[in-house]
Write a protein that holds these residues in place. Structure first.
Motif, mmCIF file in Angstrom:
data_model
loop_
_atom_site.group_PDB
_atom_site.id
_atom_site.type_symbol
_atom_site.label_atom_id
_atom_site.label_comp_id
_atom_site.label_asym_id
_atom_site.label_seq_id
_atom_site.Cartn_x
_atom_site.Cartn_y
_atom_site.Cartn_z
ATOM 1 N N PRO A 191 23.450 50.297 -21.179
ATOM 2 C CA PRO A 191 23.771 49.624 -22.440
ATOM 3 C C PRO A 191 24.855 50.368 -23.210
ATOM 4 N N VAL A 192 25.617 49.630 -24.006
ATOM 5 C CA VAL A 192 26.677 50.205 -24.826
ATOM 6 C C VAL A 192 26.490 49.715 -26.256
ATOM 7 N N ILE A 193 26.465 50.677 -27.184
ATOM 8 C CA ILE A 193 26.425 50.367 -28.608
ATOM 9 C C ILE A 193 27.758 50.811 -29.193
ATOM 10 N N LEU A 194 28.425 49.908 -29.898
ATOM 11 C CA LEU A 194 29.702 50.226 -30.524
ATOM 12 C C LEU A 194 29.527 50.359 -32.030
ATOM 13 N N LEU A 195 30.315 51.269 -32.607
ATOM 14 C CA LEU A 195 30.311 51.528 -34.039
ATOM 15 C C LEU A 195 31.715 51.310 -34.591
ATOM 16 N N SER A 196 31.799 50.755 -35.792
ATOM 17 C CA SER A 196 33.121 50.620 -36.396
ATOM 18 C C SER A 196 33.026 50.448 -37.898
ATOM 19 N N ALA A 197 33.982 51.050 -38.583
ATOM 20 C CA ALA A 197 34.125 50.844 -40.024
ATOM 21 C C ALA A 197 35.128 49.736 -40.302
ATOM 22 N N PHE A 198 35.819 49.279 -39.272
ATOM 23 C CA PHE A 198 36.905 48.317 -39.455
ATOM 24 C C PHE A 198 36.720 47.065 -38.610
ATOM 25 N N ALA A 199 35.491 46.664 -38.376
ATOM 26 C CA ALA A 199 35.251 45.545 -37.470
ATOM 27 C C ALA A 199 35.546 44.207 -38.131
ATOM 28 N N ASP A 200 36.286 43.402 -37.413
ATOM 29 C CA ASP A 200 36.483 42.027 -37.835
ATOM 30 C C ASP A 200 35.758 41.136 -36.827
ATOM 31 N N ASP A 201 35.745 39.845 -37.086
ATOM 32 C CA ASP A 201 35.018 38.935 -36.196
ATOM 33 C C ASP A 201 35.571 38.974 -34.773
ATOM 34 N N GLY A 202 36.896 39.105 -34.633
ATOM 35 C CA GLY A 202 37.506 39.146 -33.303
ATOM 36 C C GLY A 202 37.058 40.358 -32.499
ATOM 37 N N THR A 203 36.951 41.505 -33.168
ATOM 38 C CA THR A 203 36.507 42.720 -32.494
ATOM 39 C C THR A 203 35.055 42.580 -32.058
ATOM 40 N N ARG A 204 34.227 42.050 -32.947
ATOM 41 C CA ARG A 204 32.807 41.841 -32.617
ATOM 42 C C ARG A 204 32.653 40.880 -31.445
ATOM 43 N N GLU A 205 33.412 39.784 -31.469
ATOM 44 C CA GLU A 205 33.345 38.800 -30.385
ATOM 45 C C GLU A 205 33.799 39.415 -29.065
#
Length: 136
Positions: free
Chosen positions: A93-107
């Motif tokens: 499994p991979v968990i990603l972290l971000s302070a700058f996430a937009d919908d495109g990055t999440r998708e």
């Protein structure tokens, strides 16, 4: 005659890639206190190199049980390494972290197979619960 003792189960190994020194230390300490073996890496280059050196890819390193990675890092992004791990056959499994996430990055992260996507600043209780949830 010496009897053989069953081997101790090893703690789950987490690859943690975070380019911010303080955040990496905080996350490492938090996860280590939960009993995980944490391999802390400074950026996307180190994470990519580690993935390349796993036994799944023909290298000497044990594959991780989970990858926890920042999205935006020098070298390779968390998304780049997620794609690399998937194409290499690394199925943790991979968990990603971000302070700058937009919908495109999440998708993109979910399309590439991320197990979870958490916002920074990271809620440590949510992080611990998410790690426990996604580990097999």
């Amino acid at each position: 005659m010496m009897s053989l003792l069953p081997s101790e189960p090893r703690p789950p190994r987490i690859l943690l890639a975070e380019d911010d020194d303080e955040m990496r230390s905080l996350l490492t300490l938090t996860l280590a206190r939960e009993g995980y073996a944490v391999v802390a890496l400074e950026d996307g280059f180190e994470l990519s190199n580690y993935v390349s050196l796993t036994q799944v890819c023909g290298g000497p390193l044990l594959p991780p049980d989970l990858i926890l990675s920042d999205v935006r890092m020098p070298g390779h992004t968390g998304l780049d390494v997620l794609a690399q791990a998937q194409s290499a056959g690394l199925s943790c499994p991979v968990i990603l972290l971000s302070a700058f996430a937009d919908d495109g990055t999440r998708e993109a992260a979910m399309r590439l197979g991320a197990s979870a996507f958490l916002d920074k600043p990271v809620d440590l209780e949510l992080l611990k619960a998410t790690v426990q949830e996604v580990l097999p």
